[in-house]
Design a protein around this motif. Sequence first.
Motif, PDB file in Angstrom:
ATOM      1  N   ASP A   1      -3.332  -3.193   3.597  1.00 14.86           N
ATOM      2  CA  ASP A   1      -4.575  -2.620   4.106  1.00 14.86           C
ATOM      3  C   ASP A   1      -5.491  -3.732   4.594  1.00 14.86           C
ATOM      4  O   ASP A   1      -5.162  -4.918   4.504  1.00 14.86           O
ATOM      5  CB  ASP A   1      -5.250  -1.742   3.047  1.00 14.86           C
ATOM      6  N   ASP A   2      -6.654  -3.336   5.119  1.00 14.76           N
ATOM      7  CA  ASP A   2      -7.598  -4.304   5.668  1.00 14.76           C
ATOM      8  C   ASP A   2      -8.042  -5.339   4.644  1.00 14.76           C
ATOM      9  O   ASP A   2      -8.116  -6.530   4.951  1.00 14.76           O
ATOM     10  CB  ASP A   2      -8.847  -3.588   6.211  1.00 14.76           C
TER      11      ASP A   2
ATOM     12  N   ASP B   1      -5.211  -7.189  12.842  1.00 15.77           N
ATOM     13  CA  ASP B   1      -4.082  -6.285  12.640  1.00 15.77           C
ATOM     14  C   ASP B   1      -2.842  -7.005  12.129  1.00 15.77           C
ATOM     15  O   ASP B   1      -2.040  -6.429  11.409  1.00 15.77           O
ATOM     16  CB  ASP B   1      -3.757  -5.499  13.910  1.00 15.77           C
TER      17      ASP B   1
ATOM     18  N   SER C   1      -1.868  -5.054   8.831  1.00 21.70           N
ATOM     19  CA  SER C   1      -2.809  -4.079   8.288  1.00 21.70           C
ATOM     20  C   SER C   1      -2.568  -2.732   8.963  1.00 21.70           C
ATOM     21  O   SER C   1      -2.828  -2.574  10.155  1.00 21.70           O
ATOM     22  CB  SER C   1      -4.258  -4.507   8.511  1.00 21.70           C
TER      23      SER C   1
ATOM     24  N   ASP D   1      -6.490   2.183  13.745  1.00 19.11           N
ATOM     25  CA  ASP D   1      -7.721   2.121  14.539  1.00 19.11           C
ATOM     26  C   ASP D   1      -7.448   1.657  15.968  1.00 19.11           C
ATOM     27  O   ASP D   1      -7.997   2.197  16.926  1.00 19.11           O
ATOM     28  CB  ASP D   1      -8.744   1.190  13.878  1.00 19.11           C
TER      29      ASP D   1
ATOM     30  N   GLU E   1      -4.225  -0.075   8.470  1.00 17.22           N
ATOM     31  CA  GLU E   1      -5.525   0.473   8.861  1.00 17.22           C
ATOM     32  C   GLU E   1      -5.940  -0.009  10.252  1.00 17.22           C
ATOM     33  O   GLU E   1      -6.416   0.772  11.078  1.00 17.22           O
ATOM     34  CB  GLU E   1      -6.608   0.067   7.861  1.00 17.22           C
ATOM     35  N   ARG E   2      -5.769  -1.317  10.531  1.00 15.06           N
ATOM     36  CA  ARG E   2      -6.129  -1.866  11.847  1.00 15.06           C
ATOM     37  C   ARG E   2      -5.241  -1.270  12.918  1.00 15.06           C
ATOM     38  O   ARG E   2      -5.698  -0.961  14.015  1.00 15.06           O
ATOM     39  CB  ARG E   2      -5.949  -3.384  11.877  1.00 15.06           C
TER      40      ARG E   2
ATOM     41  N   ASN F   1       0.852  -1.180   0.000  1.00 15.29           N
ATOM     42  CA  ASN F   1       0.000   0.000   0.000  1.00 15.29           C
ATOM     43  C   ASN F   1       0.895   1.240   0.000  1.00 15.29           C
ATOM     44  O   ASN F   1       2.088   1.137  -0.249  1.00 15.29           O
ATOM     45  CB  ASN F   1      -0.955  -0.022   1.204  1.00 15.29           C
TER      46      ASN F   1
END
Length: 139
Positions: A42-43, A61, A80, A86, A82-83, A8
Motif C-alpha cells: 500500500d501507499d 506507484d 503500491s 488512482d 493504491e497508487r 497487503n
Amino acid sequence: MINFNYENEFNLDNEAAIAAWLSQVILSENKKEGEINYIFCDDDYLHKINLEYLDHDTLTDVISFDYTMGAEISGDCFISVERVADNAKDFKVSFEEELRRVLVHGLLHYCGYKDKDPKDEALMRSKEDEKLSLFHVKQ
C-alpha cells in the motif's frame, strides 16, 4: 525466476500469465532472467521505502531496486496497489492495464532504460507500449 509477494490484501488473479509475459519481455530485450521479486503493497509501505532508501518524501506507484549483473536481470520491484488504482482512474484505463504498465516499467529499468529526462522518458513509454502489446491472456 519471477516471484510475486504480497504485503497487503491484494492478489494477482493470473500470476502464471503475468510471469510468462514478463519472461517474454526479458527475452525480447536479449536478457537472461535472474531472480525478480514483485512486492505488492500500500501507499504507507512504499512511502516508508521511498523515505528510507531514496530520501524522497512523496507517494509513488513503483520503486525498483536493480541487482542486474551483465545480461542477467534481477531486482526487487515494490508496487503500491493504491497508487496504481488512482493512476488508472487519472489516465482513464483499467486497473489491470495500469498494473501491467507498472510491472513492465520496473522490468525495463532492469534492462537499462531510464526515465529522468524527456528523451529517456519518451523511449521508456514507447518500450512500455511495445511490451504491453506482447501480453495475451489465454481464455
